[in-house]
Motif scaffolding. Structure first.
Motif, PDB file in Angstrom:
ATOM      1  N   GLU A  32      98.191  14.763  43.775  1.00 41.24           N
ATOM      2  CA  GLU A  32      97.677  14.804  42.412  1.00 41.24           C
ATOM      3  C   GLU A  32      97.606  13.427  41.766  1.00 41.24           C
ATOM      4  O   GLU A  32      96.610  13.095  41.101  1.00 41.24           O
ATOM      5  CB  GLU A  32      98.534  15.739  41.561  1.00 41.24           C
ATOM      6  CG  GLU A  32      97.994  15.941  40.166  1.00 41.24           C
ATOM      7  CD  GLU A  32      98.677  17.094  39.435  1.00 41.24           C
ATOM      8  OE1 GLU A  32      98.998  16.896  38.249  1.00 41.24           O
ATOM      9  OE2 GLU A  32      98.865  18.172  40.041  1.00 41.24           O
ATOM     10  N   ALA A  33      98.619  12.600  41.944  1.00 42.38           N
ATOM     11  CA  ALA A  33      98.621  11.279  41.310  1.00 42.38           C
ATOM     12  C   ALA A  33      97.459  10.424  41.822  1.00 42.38           C
ATOM     13  O   ALA A  33      96.802   9.715  41.053  1.00 42.38           O
ATOM     14  CB  ALA A  33      99.952  10.578  41.560  1.00 42.38           C
ATOM     15  N   TYR A  34      97.197  10.490  43.126  1.00 38.35           N
ATOM     16  CA  TYR A  34      96.086   9.721  43.710  1.00 38.35           C
ATOM     17  C   TYR A  34      94.755  10.206  43.161  1.00 38.35           C
ATOM     18  O   TYR A  34      93.890   9.416  42.775  1.00 38.35           O
ATOM     19  CB  TYR A  34      96.123   9.845  45.228  1.00 38.35           C
ATOM     20  CG  TYR A  34      95.004   9.129  45.952  1.00 38.35           C
ATOM     21  CD1 TYR A  34      95.084   7.762  46.215  1.00 38.35           C
ATOM     22  CD2 TYR A  34      93.870   9.814  46.381  1.00 38.35           C
ATOM     23  CE1 TYR A  34      94.053   7.106  46.882  1.00 38.35           C
ATOM     24  CE2 TYR A  34      92.843   9.164  47.050  1.00 38.35           C
ATOM     25  CZ  TYR A  34      92.941   7.807  47.294  1.00 38.35           C
ATOM     26  OH  TYR A  34      91.923   7.160  47.946  1.00 38.35           O
ATOM     27  N   GLN A  35      94.597  11.522  43.109  1.00 37.69           N
ATOM     28  CA  GLN A  35      93.335  12.088  42.638  1.00 37.69           C
ATOM     29  C   GLN A  35      93.154  11.894  41.134  1.00 37.69           C
ATOM     30  O   GLN A  35      92.035  11.741  40.655  1.00 37.69           O
ATOM     31  CB  GLN A  35      93.249  13.568  43.001  1.00 37.69           C
ATOM     32  CG  GLN A  35      93.213  13.852  44.508  1.00 37.69           C
ATOM     33  CD  GLN A  35      91.945  13.361  45.175  1.00 37.69           C
ATOM     34  OE1 GLN A  35      91.757  12.160  45.343  1.00 37.69           O
ATOM     35  NE2 GLN A  35      91.085  14.293  45.557  1.00 37.69           N
ATOM     36  N   ARG A  36      94.271  11.880  40.393  1.00 35.36           N
ATOM     37  CA  ARG A  36      94.181  11.591  38.964  1.00 35.36           C
ATOM     38  C   ARG A  36      93.662  10.170  38.747  1.00 35.36           C
ATOM     39  O   ARG A  36      92.795   9.928  37.902  1.00 35.36           O
ATOM     40  CB  ARG A  36      95.545  11.754  38.319  1.00 35.36           C
ATOM     41  CG  ARG A  36      95.639  11.451  36.818  1.00 35.36           C
ATOM     42  CD  ARG A  36      94.995  12.533  35.988  1.00 35.36           C
ATOM     43  NE  ARG A  36      93.616  12.251  35.641  1.00 35.36           N
ATOM     44  CZ  ARG A  36      92.792  13.143  35.074  1.00 35.36           C
ATOM     45  NH1 ARG A  36      93.203  14.364  34.822  1.00 35.36           N
ATOM     46  NH2 ARG A  36      91.542  12.815  34.768  1.00 35.36           N
ATOM     47  N   GLY A  37      94.192   9.239  39.525  1.00 32.82           N
ATOM     48  CA  GLY A  37      93.719   7.865  39.438  1.00 32.82           C
ATOM     49  C   GLY A  37      92.265   7.742  39.822  1.00 32.82           C
ATOM     50  O   GLY A  37      91.499   6.992  39.204  1.00 32.82           O
ATOM     51  N   LYS A  38      91.860   8.481  40.853  1.00 30.47           N
ATOM     52  CA  LYS A  38      90.463   8.467  41.291  1.00 30.47           C
ATOM     53  C   LYS A  38      89.558   9.014  40.189  1.00 30.47           C
ATOM     54  O   LYS A  38      88.522   8.420  39.862  1.00 30.47           O
ATOM     55  CB  LYS A  38      90.309   9.296  42.570  1.00 30.47           C
ATOM     56  CG  LYS A  38      88.894   9.344  43.115  1.00 30.47           C
ATOM     57  CD  LYS A  38      88.764  10.380  44.228  1.00 30.47           C
ATOM     58  CE  LYS A  38      89.495   9.975  45.495  1.00 30.47           C
ATOM     59  NZ  LYS A  38      89.293  10.977  46.586  1.00 30.47           N
ATOM     60  N   ALA A  39      89.947  10.152  39.621  1.00 29.38           N
ATOM     61  CA  ALA A  39      89.141  10.769  38.578  1.00 29.38           C
ATOM     62  C   ALA A  39      88.998   9.846  37.375  1.00 29.38           C
ATOM     63  O   ALA A  39      87.905   9.701  36.801  1.00 29.38           O
ATOM     64  CB  ALA A  39      89.752  12.102  38.157  1.00 29.38           C
ATOM     65  N   ASP A  72      88.426  12.461  30.534  1.00 29.56           N
ATOM     66  CA  ASP A  72      88.450  13.577  29.581  1.00 29.56           C
ATOM     67  C   ASP A  72      88.820  14.901  30.239  1.00 29.56           C
ATOM     68  O   ASP A  72      89.148  15.866  29.546  1.00 29.56           O
ATOM     69  CB  ASP A  72      87.088  13.719  28.905  1.00 29.56           C
ATOM     70  CG  ASP A  72      86.800  12.579  27.939  1.00 29.56           C
ATOM     71  OD1 ASP A  72      87.756  11.875  27.562  1.00 29.56           O
ATOM     72  OD2 ASP A  72      85.623  12.399  27.576  1.00 29.56           O
ATOM     73  N   VAL A  73      88.749  14.965  31.563  1.00 25.88           N
ATOM     74  CA  VAL A  73      89.137  16.196  32.271  1.00 25.88           C
ATOM     75  C   VAL A  73      90.642  16.112  32.509  1.00 25.88           C
ATOM     76  O   VAL A  73      91.098  15.537  33.494  1.00 25.88           O
ATOM     77  CB  VAL A  73      88.373  16.346  33.604  1.00 25.88           C
ATOM     78  CG1 VAL A  73      88.749  17.670  34.279  1.00 25.88           C
ATOM     79  CG2 VAL A  73      86.867  16.285  33.374  1.00 25.88           C
ATOM     80  N   ARG A  74      91.399  16.689  31.603  1.00 29.31           N
ATOM     81  CA  ARG A  74      92.851  16.499  31.636  1.00 29.31           C
ATOM     82  C   ARG A  74      93.550  17.449  32.605  1.00 29.31           C
ATOM     83  O   ARG A  74      94.669  17.168  33.054  1.00 29.31           O
ATOM     84  CB  ARG A  74      93.455  16.669  30.235  1.00 29.31           C
ATOM     85  CG  ARG A  74      92.979  15.635  29.234  1.00 29.31           C
ATOM     86  CD  ARG A  74      92.909  14.230  29.806  1.00 29.31           C
ATOM     87  NE  ARG A  74      94.155  13.784  30.424  1.00 29.31           N
ATOM     88  CZ  ARG A  74      94.240  12.775  31.268  1.00 29.31           C
ATOM     89  NH1 ARG A  74      93.159  12.130  31.668  1.00 29.31           N
ATOM     90  NH2 ARG A  74      95.405  12.428  31.773  1.00 29.31           N
ATOM     91  N   VAL A  75      92.962  18.582  32.922  1.00 32.07           N
ATOM     92  CA  VAL A  75      93.580  19.501  33.883  1.00 32.07           C
ATOM     93  C   VAL A  75      93.134  19.106  35.283  1.00 32.07           C
ATOM     94  O   VAL A  75      91.944  19.165  35.617  1.00 32.07           O
ATOM     95  CB  VAL A  75      93.192  20.964  33.585  1.00 32.07           C
ATOM     96  CG1 VAL A  75      93.667  21.875  34.720  1.00 32.07           C
ATOM     97  CG2 VAL A  75      93.790  21.413  32.266  1.00 32.07           C
ATOM     98  N   LEU A  76      94.070  18.644  36.087  1.00 39.75           N
ATOM     99  CA  LEU A  76      93.808  18.294  37.481  1.00 39.75           C
ATOM    100  C   LEU A  76      95.025  18.714  38.298  1.00 39.75           C
ATOM    101  O   LEU A  76      96.138  18.271  38.027  1.00 39.75           O
ATOM    102  CB  LEU A  76      93.547  16.796  37.633  1.00 39.75           C
ATOM    103  CG  LEU A  76      93.064  16.328  39.015  1.00 39.75           C
ATOM    104  CD1 LEU A  76      92.242  15.047  38.901  1.00 39.75           C
ATOM    105  CD2 LEU A  76      94.229  16.094  39.979  1.00 39.75           C
TER     106      LEU A  76
END
Length: 262
Positions: A148-155, A162-166
């Motif tokens: 999740e942390a990696y993909q949050r950084g990617k997003a 603005d897409v806070r749910v990941l």
């Protein structure tokens, strides 16, 4: 719109979950560009880009034909291990001499990562679709089979702050198609599964996983003729779209119906 027997009525959903890689982010293009640059650094005499051998090896790497990434998701190897295994397979397929078929870790980890990040980009229909959904009051989120942390950084890097749910597979406790990440994402949206559509390019992980968890499954198949709306695909038992913009047809049709009733 003609309604064929066996076709479900258009669902009324209040939220949409999206897969990230190759649904919102054009990861395949970024991977191919990074693969090409890294192969040249590893083996300058590699076959020419555009040759059948090079294209086949690049596809083998980007599509992860041997399933190394899925073994990483299952916890059977680490992230670096899956990357090096995919590189080794591709170099071998390219016909690299034995010594050069062993991927150099410094090239295929940090250097490759920097290269692929430089090519990260959203598909053209992502930003307008997300904006259109927000204007219609639809909640949106991302569900992904990576940390999740990696993909949050990617997003965040590609403009999806603005897409806070990941939800990543690590925080959900299991990867798609397990129900856990779908249900966790619905919980974060504060919506019941039946109120949420899930859009992804993988029939196995996104579509069937979403259906099994009680969500409305939507199979993204870029490259097909665009019907301009979700179309029911009976063999997949899912809605099908050729682009993300087609999703808004559900809410437009619902609004038109309510206006007629009013």
């Amino acid at each position: 719109m003609t309604h064929h027997p066996g076709t479900p009525s258009a669902p009324r959903v209040e939220g949409v979950l999206f897969d990230l890689d190759d649904t919102l982010l054009d990861l395949r293009t970024a991977q191919l560009a990074a693969f090409t640059a890294t192969v040249r650094r590893q083996w300058p005499q590699a076959p020419d880009v555009g040759s059948r051998r090079f294209d086949d090896a690049a596809h083998h790497f980007a599509a992860d034909v041997a399933g190394h990434y899925q073994r990483y998701v299952a916890g059977e190897t680490d992230f670096t291990g899956q990357r090096l295994a995919r590189a080794r397979d591709a170099l071998t397929q390219l016909g690299a001499p034995e010594a050069l078929a062993v991927p150099r870790p410094e090239l295929w980890t940090d250097a490759y990562e920097a290269e692929v990040r430089s090519h990260w980009a959203l598909f053209e229909d992502v930003a307008p679709t997300l904006e259109a959904l927000r204007r219609r009051g639809v909640a949106v989120g991302i569900i992904t089979n990576n940390v999740e942390a990696y993909q949050r950084g990617k997003a965040d890097t590609i403009g999806l702050t603005d897409v806070r749910v990941l939800v990543g597979s690590d925080t959900a406790g299991a990867p798609k198609p397990d129900p856990a990440p779908f249900l966790e994402a619905c919980r974060r949206l504060d919506l019941a599964p039946a109120q949420v559509a899930c859009v992804g390019d993988s029939l196995t992980h996104d579509v069937r996983g979403a259906a099994a968890a009680g969500l409305v499954p939507v199979w993204l198949r870029r490259g097909l003729p665009d019907a301009g709306r979700p179309v029911w695909e009976p063999e997949a038992a899912a809605w099908q779209v050729a682009g993300l913009g087609a999703l808004t047809a559900w809410w437009d049709a619902d609004l038109a119906s309510r206006e007629e009733m009013g």
